[in-house]
Design an enzyme around this catalytic site. Sequence first.
Site, PDB file in Angstrom:
ATOM      1  N   HIS A   1     -33.182  20.388 -51.550  1.00  0.00           N
ATOM      2  CA  HIS A   1     -33.008  19.334 -50.538  1.00  0.00           C
ATOM      3  C   HIS A   1     -34.421  19.098 -49.989  1.00  0.00           C
ATOM      4  CE1 HIS A   1     -30.849  17.869 -47.349  1.00  0.00           C
ATOM      5  NE2 HIS A   1     -31.343  18.559 -46.280  1.00  0.00           N
TER       6      HIS A   1
ATOM      7  N   GLN B   1     -38.028  19.917 -33.560  1.00  0.00           N
ATOM      8  CA  GLN B   1     -36.969  20.447 -34.615  1.00  0.00           C
ATOM      9  C   GLN B   1     -37.335  20.462 -35.814  1.00  0.00           C
ATOM     10  OE1 GLN B   1     -34.189  21.422 -33.598  1.00  0.00           O
ATOM     11  NE2 GLN B   1     -32.698  21.100 -35.218  1.00  0.00           N
TER      12      GLN B   1
ATOM     13  N   GLY C   1     -27.100  14.976 -38.783  1.00  0.00           N
ATOM     14  CA  GLY C   1     -28.366  14.372 -39.595  1.00  0.00           C
ATOM     15  C   GLY C   1     -28.796  15.593 -40.134  1.00  0.00           C
ATOM     16  N   GLU C   2     -30.055  15.559 -40.724  1.00  0.00           N
ATOM     17  CA  GLU C   2     -30.651  16.811 -41.302  1.00  0.00           C
ATOM     18  C   GLU C   2     -30.372  16.933 -42.920  1.00  0.00           C
ATOM     19  OE1 GLU C   2     -30.893  20.190 -38.844  1.00  0.00           O
ATOM     20  OE2 GLU C   2     -31.676  19.246 -37.185  1.00  0.00           O
ATOM     21  N   GLY C   3     -29.285  16.571 -43.204  1.00  0.00           N
ATOM     22  CA  GLY C   3     -28.596  16.932 -44.519  1.00  0.00           C
ATOM     23  C   GLY C   3     -27.760  17.919 -44.415  1.00  0.00           C
TER      24      GLY C   3
END
Length: 344
Positions: free
Chosen positions: A46, A71, A303-305
């Site tokens: 990832h 973050q 978000g972020e995956g």
Amino acid sequence: MDYRAEVDNLINGAAKPPNSLGLLEKLFKKLLYAWGTMHPEIKPYHLIFAADNGVVEEGVVDFPSEITYLQAQNMVDGRAAISCFCKANHVPYSVIDIGINNTKTAGIYRRVAPGTRNFMKTEAMTQAEFDEAWRVGEEMAGYAIDTQGANLVSFGEMGIGNTTTSSAVLHAMTGILPEFVVGYGASAPTTDMLKRKCVVVAKGVERHRETFRRIEDILRCVGGFDIVAICAGMTECAKRKIPFVIDGFITAVAFACASRINRDVEAYGLPSHMSKEPGMGYALLLGNILADDVPIRANMALGEGTGAVLMVAMLRTMAYTMYTMARLADFEVSSPDAQHLTAI
């Protein structure tokens, strides 16, 4: 037996009613087709690209840009949602600082600049900055594949203001009115904020319209470093015949751009979840993915995956299941009974 017939036999020959696992069968089949050969194990990696966006000067988000760095560092420290999702599902990941506006860095330092410029005033990035962001995206996809041995890559992002840049890119690509593609992003759902974002997207795109000759021009003028890098990473995956997982709205816009740049990309992109952002369905459709083919409907907007990693877990489950479960050919029953089994 040719390869596609072999894939069909693997899935359709399992001891279950035909198509009874629905979208999971369809997307697992797309994964196998993308590989072009059978792999006994899914080896994911990832990639999270973090960058700031100059357009936040226009008041399009409630949060300060400092959140991008904070973050991203939480991700590196294993204390963000995506970190937990990855660790819970045994998915290795990297955070890439491609454009954080902070004196400190978080993750792998590949910073092109400390954020893009405000596209309401000037082009978001120079040609040199665009080229560098593109190179970083290719490099990191190659790192996941060559160094980490990934045969499935997933993409995520972190950047205050990037739903605005993504909406601007989508509006510029399609001409769809901002009112149909702009959402609240991470901001509180207020009408005033939504109107402001729509105005910024419309005026920002109009300012640069004469410069748009290619998709790359749109990305450079109104996009973000994260979108450019993800787009490049997706095209690199397609070149190497490595499938990848799309996350939410920002990565879906990157996928739409990559698909327009190289139509071969469509065969390698796997959807995960349907973001709350209204432009999500349009972005996926540009890459020939229907909203009905998106398996996760969880009303997510982080978000972020996070959605992409959940999809990786689902694909791993399918791989284990298809390679392990009984086969229809194992049942020594008469023809009528065999027909009954497949009709259960």
